[in-house]
Design a protein around this motif. Structure first.
Motif, PDB file in Angstrom:
ATOM      1  N   LYS A 116      33.378  39.563  38.756  1.00 46.18           N
ATOM      2  CA  LYS A 116      32.356  39.706  39.793  1.00 46.18           C
ATOM      3  C   LYS A 116      31.567  38.428  40.015  1.00 46.18           C
ATOM      4  N   ASP A 117      31.550  37.547  39.020  1.00 45.08           N
ATOM      5  CA  ASP A 117      30.776  36.318  39.178  1.00 45.08           C
ATOM      6  C   ASP A 117      31.328  35.432  40.283  1.00 45.08           C
ATOM      7  N   LEU A 118      32.609  35.622  40.641  1.00 45.71           N
ATOM      8  CA  LEU A 118      33.215  34.851  41.721  1.00 45.71           C
ATOM      9  C   LEU A 118      33.525  35.726  42.941  1.00 45.71           C
ATOM     10  N   PHE A 119      32.898  36.893  43.000  1.00 45.81           N
ATOM     11  CA  PHE A 119      33.155  37.798  44.119  1.00 45.81           C
ATOM     12  C   PHE A 119      32.841  37.126  45.450  1.00 45.81           C
ATOM     13  N   THR A 120      33.777  37.235  46.366  1.00 49.78           N
ATOM     14  CA  THR A 120      33.618  36.703  47.720  1.00 49.78           C
ATOM     15  C   THR A 120      34.067  37.776  48.702  1.00 49.78           C
ATOM     16  N   LEU A 121      33.273  38.004  49.722  1.00 47.10           N
ATOM     17  CA  LEU A 121      33.642  39.011  50.709  1.00 47.10           C
ATOM     18  C   LEU A 121      34.949  38.639  51.391  1.00 47.10           C
ATOM     19  N   PRO A 122      35.810  39.604  51.665  1.00 47.74           N
ATOM     20  CA  PRO A 122      37.043  39.304  52.403  1.00 47.74           C
ATOM     21  C   PRO A 122      36.735  38.647  53.745  1.00 47.74           C
ATOM     22  N   SER A 123      37.574  37.731  54.151  1.00 48.22           N
ATOM     23  CA  SER A 123      37.395  37.050  55.438  1.00 48.22           C
ATOM     24  C   SER A 123      37.366  38.073  56.570  1.00 48.22           C
TER      25      SER A 123
ATOM     26  N   SER B  41      44.260  36.063  54.035  1.00 50.37           N
ATOM     27  CA  SER B  41      43.034  35.656  54.718  1.00 50.37           C
ATOM     28  C   SER B  41      43.345  35.068  56.091  1.00 50.37           C
ATOM     29  N   LEU B  42      44.426  34.295  56.169  1.00 46.69           N
ATOM     30  CA  LEU B  42      44.826  33.687  57.441  1.00 46.69           C
ATOM     31  C   LEU B  42      45.127  34.761  58.485  1.00 46.69           C
TER      32      LEU B  42
END
Length: 749
Positions: free
Chosen positions: A130-137, A538-539
């Protein structure tokens, strides 16, 4: 976001100002304060602040589990509705220039996090913690459409969203604002409720009480805007008021308070509060936003006034239109008043995408995507989609009667991608679409009707992606599949390193998604993660947003629902298909052993190959993974396994894009890739083996990129790796496709 340190101060140093409330009780006690208040108590929801609290799906790095996300939103909305609470959602529609510096700072910070994320995946082959959690593009782009699908009232802002939220809530006498931004403490509006503290099952949360805060720090509510600006916010950078805070700290700090929890921040807020109070210490009240006793440079005083004004709301008697600035267009001479009005209406009601920002603002931005800055092969999404964006701009702004000698208008693009320092926007010129007839006017596309206009809308849309031939598929396949085919074909034309296995993964998951239940999607288990597949996922989702923008610009030839990611994409499903395709899995198995799905897939695949070949784009087969231990394979429909294990991602062979060497996105400089021998028997269950070598790739001039020296390739050299071959495994007895499908397969490959 918001006022630096204020919410922390309230929680840690002034707990009496943080009140736990039961929303059901608030409903009972709520008394409408305006005559136009709706029958149901209303919460105004800051949608952007809620995204992290809505996206609870286990998988986030693969591109998003969009069907599961939709089910979470549905349950969230139903919980409030069943309690008699009406919801109104607001989303950021613009980035105001006065806040651009903060936007850039945050984007740079997230860039560092994304870099760590990809290093982790390449090192461990799994999703980080979770420390590197990033919302999906694309989550912020598609969530308003998702909520509209669920029947909710959704608005997109034309200025600072926090301001519009506070104005709306005050004007309509709403029960509260649900968000996570300390600016709502400063606005003299309705109660501010924390979404971070929300307990959905009990419908309880924390109310940040500005009245209790003011009593604790000795200020009047009207003095909160000045306090906020001196502490630092999105308008007034923290460093600009550092000297004033230092003076306040020296004059009003209490040394004995150092043992208190959160002492430094507590002392700073209290010191600045006492300093603000002292400015109005005289009986004769000074006029103006800032007392003259506060010594400032002219520039700092102007900035401080701008910051304070950003908190002053339109009165309850003001209409919604009065609360907003007058709408003007940067390019009003290039569009009719009717088009301008339609752009604004679609934008505000969250029904459009891109068109308002282009026509009315002349600026467009794209936040961070999941892109590996160390990947020397895949082209950044901002570059991949530049060509289609230019055509969207051209359709919106290039009038067919324009004087060819006049310089076309340029759009300012703030796009986050590797190598862009974001010091200034990229100036991007529009280009006309390639269409058989004269480029149609927007008034014709948007307001006229008839079969000829409908056909013109579709052709305009497809021309933006250089896929005019796909018009033949309209009505033959479902709209969401046509959209997916258009996007995958465009990606293949723009990304030289895309291979046939990548296309198979894209198309097969789009075909299979509709027949895969939510429970089955959640049960997919991946043996490892491929960093390349993460970036390709993501692309694709970013590409859907440009399909949406192109659709709006063309007069909506396709229904908006067909362009939503939950129709044609699931991150886990795509990743599993990617691993299967690159492991040499037979297409029948790739399509879940369903003959009907295989037939649709082959239909899409054949048309894709046809369009690519007409543009001299021949896709290579470049498998990147090995089929190994069945026991570690991903699980799919009917409980069978089909899989890939081990993980070559640490050294995936990569090829050819070199940043700065040539333009890959202008739509004209196509790359012809050397065709490799076709695999045998992919559609009919036969055996085949992977080639042990990878032929060189070529740029537009025919130069062998794989032979270039490390020095010549500069920073964009490919990583190197080895692939292990493994015997094919008989995973499940496939249902044999009819003979004509086998023949069609052999024709394609």
């Amino acid at each position: 976001m918001g006022v630096k340190g204020l919410q922390y101060f309230m929680e840690r140093c002034c707990p009496e100002s943080c009140v736990t409330v039961d929303l059901r009780e608030m409903v009972k006690q709520h008394v409408p304060k305006t005559s136009d208040n709706t029958s149901s108590p209303t919460l105004v929801v800051d949608g952007m602040a809620c995204l992290r609290h809505w996206y609870l799906c286990k998988d986030w790095v693969c591109g998003g589990q969009w069907n599961e996300y939709m089910s979470i939103l549905r349950r969230w909305v139903e919980t409030f509705t069943s309690a008699g609470i009406r919801l109104v959602f607001f989303f950021d529609g613009v980035v105001e220039e006065k806040k651009r510096h903060e936007w850039v700072k945050r984007r740079r910070r997230v860039n560092g996090q994304v870099s760590k994320l990809f290093r982790y995946i390449k090192l461990h082959g799994e999703q980080p913690g979770k420390d590197l959690f990033t919302l999906p593009s694309g989550l912020a782009t598609f969530t308003p459409f998702a909520l509209r699908t669920l029947g909710q009232d959704v608005f997109c802002s034309v200025q600072e969203a926090d301001y519009e939220i506070a104005c709306y809530a005050r004007r309509h006498g709403c029960m509260g604002i649900l968000g996570q931004d300390s600016d709502f403490i400063i606005y003299d509006s309705v109660p501010y409720l924390s979404v971070a503290k929300l307990q959905l099952d009990r419908l309880t949360t924390v109310l940040y009480d500005r009245e209790r805060l003011c009593r604790a720090i000795g200020l009047d509510v009207s003095q909160l805007p000045l306090l906020a600006c001196l502490l630092g916010n999105d308008v007034v950078p923290e460093e600009r008021m550092q000297a004033i805070r230092n003076s306040a700290w020296t004059a009003y700090r209490k040394p004995y308070d150092t043992a208190h929890s959160g002492a430094p921040q507590r002392q700073m807020v209290l010191a600045v509060s006492q300093f603000v109070s002292s400015l109005w210490g005289r009986e004769e009240e000074e006029r103006g936003l800032i007392p003259q006793t506060l010594k400032l440079t002219v520039a700092d005083r102007q900035l401080l006034e701008k910051g304070i004004c950003s908190y002053l709301l339109a009165g309850p008697e003001a209409s919604q239109r009065d609360a907003l600035p007058p709408i003007t267009s940067t390019f009003e001479k290039r569009v009719s008043p009717e088009i301008l009005k339609a752009c604004v209406e679609k934008h505000v009601s969250a029904e459009g995408f891109m068109v308002y920002n282009v026509v009315c603002e002349g600026v467009i931005e794209c936040s961070n995507s999941l892109e590996d800055e160390e990947d020397r092969e895949l082209v950044p999404q901002a570059v991949v989609y530049k060509s289609c964006r230019q055509r969207i701009y051209g359709l919106l702004l290039l009038n067919r009667h324009d004087d060819s000698t006049v310089e076309p208008p340029a759009i300012r693009e703030w796009f986050v991608y590797p190598g862009n320092p974001l010091k200034e926007p990229d100036m991007v010129l529009p280009i006309p679409i390639c269409i058989a007839c004269e480029q149609p006017s927007l008034d014709l596309l948007w307001f006229s009707s008839g079969p000829e206009v409908s056909a013109l809308r579709l052709m305009s849309f497809l021309s933006i992606f250089d896929c005019q031939e796909l018009a033949e598929m309209y009505g033959v396949v479902e709209d969401f599949l046509l959209a997916a085919l258009c996007l995958v074909t465009y990606i293949a034309l723009q990304v030289p390193s895309l291979c046939s296995e990548d296309v198979d993964a894209y198309l097969s998951q789009a075909v299979c998604l509709r027949l895969t239940s939510l429970q089955e999607l959640q049960q997919i288990k991946l043996p490892f993660l491929s960093s390349r597949a993460v970036q390709l996922g993501s692309l694709y989702v970013r590409g859907l947003s440009y399909l949406l923008g192109a659709n709006c610009a063309s007069g909506c030839p396709l229904p908006t629902t067909a362009l939503m990611p939950w129709q044609s994409f699931d991150g886990q499903l795509f990743h599993s298909k990617y691993l299967l395709a690159h492991s040499g899995t037979e297409q029948m198995v790739l399509l879940d052993n369903l003959p009907s799905s295989l037939a649709v897939f082959l239909q899409l695949r054949e048309k894709h190959v046809e369009v690519c070949m007409k543009r001299n784009r021949v896709l290579q087969s470049r498998p990147r993974a090995s089929l190994l231990d069945r026991s570690h394979s991903p699980r799919y429909r009917d409980g069978h396994t089909a899989g890939v294990d081990n993980w070559p991602d640490r050294g995936e062979a990569s090829g050819g894009w070199r940043r700065g060497s040539r333009q890959c996105s202008d739509g004209n400089n196509r790359v012809k890739l050397q065709e490799r021998p076709a695999h045998r028997g992919r559609g009919g269950g036969g055996q085949y083996s992977h080639p042990r070598f990878h032929p060189p790739s070529f740029d537009g001039s025919g130069q062998n990129l794989s032979s270039l020296s490390e020095h010549t390739r500069s920073g964009w050299r490919p990583s190197r790796g080895r692939y292990q071959l493994a015997p094919s495994l008989k995973l499940l007895e496939p249902r044999q496709p009819p003979l004509e499908w086998k023949m069609e397969l052999s024709n394609i490959f």
